[in-house]
Motif scaffolding. Structure first.
Motif, PDB file in Angstrom:
ATOM      1  N   THR A  15       0.830  -1.195   0.000  1.00  0.00           N
ATOM      2  CA  THR A  15       0.000   0.000   0.000  1.00  0.00           C
ATOM      3  C   THR A  15       0.870   1.251   0.000  1.00  0.00           C
ATOM      4  O   THR A  15       1.830   1.355   0.743  1.00  0.00           O
ATOM      5  CB  THR A  15      -0.910   0.018   1.245  1.00  0.00           C
ATOM      6  OG1 THR A  15      -1.708  -1.158   1.241  1.00  0.00           O
ATOM      7  CG2 THR A  15      -1.814   1.233   1.225  1.00  0.00           C
ATOM      8  N   SER A 182     -13.100   9.185  -0.009  1.00  0.00           N
ATOM      9  CA  SER A 182     -12.781   8.103  -0.942  1.00  0.00           C
ATOM     10  C   SER A 182     -12.416   8.651  -2.318  1.00  0.00           C
ATOM     11  O   SER A 182     -11.424   8.227  -2.927  1.00  0.00           O
ATOM     12  CB  SER A 182     -13.977   7.157  -1.054  1.00  0.00           C
ATOM     13  OG  SER A 182     -13.774   6.199  -2.074  1.00  0.00           O
ATOM     14  N   GLU A 186      -8.746   8.513  -4.278  1.00  0.00           N
ATOM     15  CA  GLU A 186      -8.669   7.842  -5.576  1.00  0.00           C
ATOM     16  C   GLU A 186      -8.009   8.733  -6.625  1.00  0.00           C
ATOM     17  O   GLU A 186      -7.216   8.260  -7.449  1.00  0.00           O
ATOM     18  CB  GLU A 186     -10.074   7.448  -6.037  1.00  0.00           C
ATOM     19  CG  GLU A 186     -10.094   6.690  -7.355  1.00  0.00           C
ATOM     20  CD  GLU A 186     -11.492   6.284  -7.758  1.00  0.00           C
ATOM     21  OE1 GLU A 186     -11.634   5.287  -8.486  1.00  0.00           O
ATOM     22  OE2 GLU A 186     -12.455   6.966  -7.346  1.00  0.00           O
ATOM     23  N   PRO A 191      -5.849   3.755  -2.609  1.00  0.00           N
ATOM     24  CA  PRO A 191      -7.038   2.892  -2.546  1.00  0.00           C
ATOM     25  C   PRO A 191      -8.252   3.696  -2.093  1.00  0.00           C
ATOM     26  O   PRO A 191      -8.166   4.480  -1.147  1.00  0.00           O
ATOM     27  CB  PRO A 191      -6.651   1.834  -1.507  1.00  0.00           C
ATOM     28  CG  PRO A 191      -5.156   1.799  -1.543  1.00  0.00           C
ATOM     29  CD  PRO A 191      -4.734   3.213  -1.797  1.00  0.00           C
ATOM     30  N   SER A 192      -9.375   3.500  -2.759  1.00  0.00           N
ATOM     31  CA  SER A 192     -10.574   4.274  -2.445  1.00  0.00           C
ATOM     32  C   SER A 192     -11.652   3.447  -1.753  1.00  0.00           C
ATOM     33  O   SER A 192     -12.659   3.993  -1.311  1.00  0.00           O
ATOM     34  CB  SER A 192     -11.158   4.882  -3.730  1.00  0.00           C
ATOM     35  OG  SER A 192     -11.498   3.853  -4.652  1.00  0.00           O
ATOM     36  N   GLU A 193     -11.442   2.140  -1.654  1.00  0.00           N
ATOM     37  CA  GLU A 193     -12.432   1.285  -0.997  1.00  0.00           C
ATOM     38  C   GLU A 193     -12.049   0.989   0.449  1.00  0.00           C
ATOM     39  O   GLU A 193     -12.914   0.820   1.301  1.00  0.00           O
ATOM     40  CB  GLU A 193     -12.587  -0.029  -1.774  1.00  0.00           C
ATOM     41  CG  GLU A 193     -13.089   0.154  -3.199  1.00  0.00           C
ATOM     42  CD  GLU A 193     -14.445   0.837  -3.254  1.00  0.00           C
ATOM     43  OE1 GLU A 193     -15.341   0.433  -2.492  1.00  0.00           O
ATOM     44  OE2 GLU A 193     -14.605   1.780  -4.056  1.00  0.00           O
ATOM     45  N   PHE A 195      -9.364   2.414   3.471  1.00  0.00           N
ATOM     46  CA  PHE A 195      -8.398   3.450   3.821  1.00  0.00           C
ATOM     47  C   PHE A 195      -8.491   3.784   5.306  1.00  0.00           C
ATOM     48  O   PHE A 195      -9.402   3.335   6.006  1.00  0.00           O
ATOM     49  CB  PHE A 195      -8.619   4.715   2.986  1.00  0.00           C
ATOM     50  CG  PHE A 195     -10.057   5.168   2.911  1.00  0.00           C
ATOM     51  CD1 PHE A 195     -10.595   6.005   3.875  1.00  0.00           C
ATOM     52  CD2 PHE A 195     -10.877   4.750   1.864  1.00  0.00           C
ATOM     53  CE1 PHE A 195     -11.912   6.420   3.810  1.00  0.00           C
ATOM     54  CE2 PHE A 195     -12.205   5.160   1.784  1.00  0.00           C
ATOM     55  CZ  PHE A 195     -12.721   5.994   2.757  1.00  0.00           C
ATOM     56  N   ARG A 236     -13.528   0.395   5.516  1.00  0.00           N
ATOM     57  CA  ARG A 236     -13.693  -0.242   4.210  1.00  0.00           C
ATOM     58  C   ARG A 236     -15.131  -0.031   3.740  1.00  0.00           C
ATOM     59  O   ARG A 236     -16.078  -0.279   4.491  1.00  0.00           O
ATOM     60  CB  ARG A 236     -13.388  -1.737   4.278  1.00  0.00           C
ATOM     61  CG  ARG A 236     -13.576  -2.460   2.929  1.00  0.00           C
ATOM     62  CD  ARG A 236     -13.276  -3.943   3.054  1.00  0.00           C
ATOM     63  NE  ARG A 236     -11.871  -4.164   3.337  1.00  0.00           N
ATOM     64  CZ  ARG A 236     -10.917  -4.231   2.398  1.00  0.00           C
ATOM     65  NH1 ARG A 236     -11.247  -4.084   1.117  1.00  0.00           N
ATOM     66  NH2 ARG A 236      -9.662  -4.442   2.736  1.00  0.00           N
TER      67      ARG A 236
END
Length: 251
Positions: A15, A182, A186, A191-193, A195, A236
């Motif tokens: 990540t 989110s 992105e 990561p947008s799902e 974080f 999440r």
């Protein structure tokens, strides 16, 4: 010697822990500027030359309300909050800043900062100091023109954030807030799902104009309904469509 841009390191499980230089809000217009020597000749672009990485420990202030403009900053890693102090001495959070986003544009008009900015976790910033720009031969008017363009983008983001905090119900505000964070992550390649929310529940409550108990209750409700998975500050998104319907937005 100013620190040059370097490859973005990875954290656990690959990540990203900081924004890549080419995805940073500072890099986009810096590369357009060039140094002008005394003979009037243009040399290499300034990208990576005047940008200095500075580490800001959690809880440390980047600048304070009323402080004179010294630099414009880009968040390299971590997160920050902007706030003002109410008459009661309480903090009123006005915005949050994530990797790749610019901080300090509020002082371009009036030459003094309108808010105090503090690190929410161990963070780092790249900065452009105006005096260094002048010494390097940059035409400050040209630099300010690029900053105005960046500021207009920031105003657009602030308008979207204002819509978040002005929604009528607590559930709409929190859903819109999660979707906004989110989307902003992105855009910068994060990561947008799944974080981490660096800010405290109190900071979120202050920003959304809610009681901290309400924010905690809404997170528990969203988790019970299968919209989110929340563990401490780790979040999440499990059902983005349901969040969008709840927030009445198109993400």
């Amino acid at each position: 010697m100013p620190e040059q841009c370097s490859p973005t390191p990875a954290g656990k499980h690959g990540t990203k822990t900081e924004v890549a230089c080419e995805e940073c809000g500072l890099f986009g217009f810096l590369r357009l500027l060039t140094v002008i020597d005394p003979q009037g000749e243009r040399s290499e672009p300034l990208a990576g030359v005047l940008s200095r990485r500075t580490r800001i420990p959690k809880g440390e202030t980047l600048y304070r309300h009323g402080q004179q403009l010294q630099a414009v900053y880009a968040v390299k890693s971590g997160a920050f909050k902007s706030y003002t102090l109410l008459d009661t001495g309480e903090e009123q959070v006005t915005s949050f800043h994530f990797p790749g986003e610019l901080i300090g544009l509020d002082a371009l008009k009036g030459n003094r900062h309108q808010y105090t900015v503090k690190a929410l976790e161990d963070s780092s910033v790249c900065q452009l100091q105006f005096r260094e720009l002048e010494r390097s031969g940059v035409r400050l008017a040209e630099f300010r023109e690029q900053m105005i363009k960046a500021m207009s983008e920031k105003i657009g983001e602030q308008s979207r954030l204002l819509l978040v905090s002005s929604r009528p119900s607590a559930e709409e505000r929190l859903a819109a807030f999660v979707l906004n964070v989110s989307r902003r992550l992105e855009v910068r390649g994060f990561p947008s799902e799944a974080f981490r929310l660096a800010m405290s529940r109190q900071d979120i409550a202050s920003y959304l104009g809610l009681a901290v108990e309400t924010v905690s209750r809404m997170f528990k409700r969203f988790q019970a309904e299968g919209l989110l998975s929340v563990s401490g500050k780790q979040l999440r998104i499990l059902n983005r469509t349901a969040l969008q319907l709840l927030a009445k937005v198109r993400d």
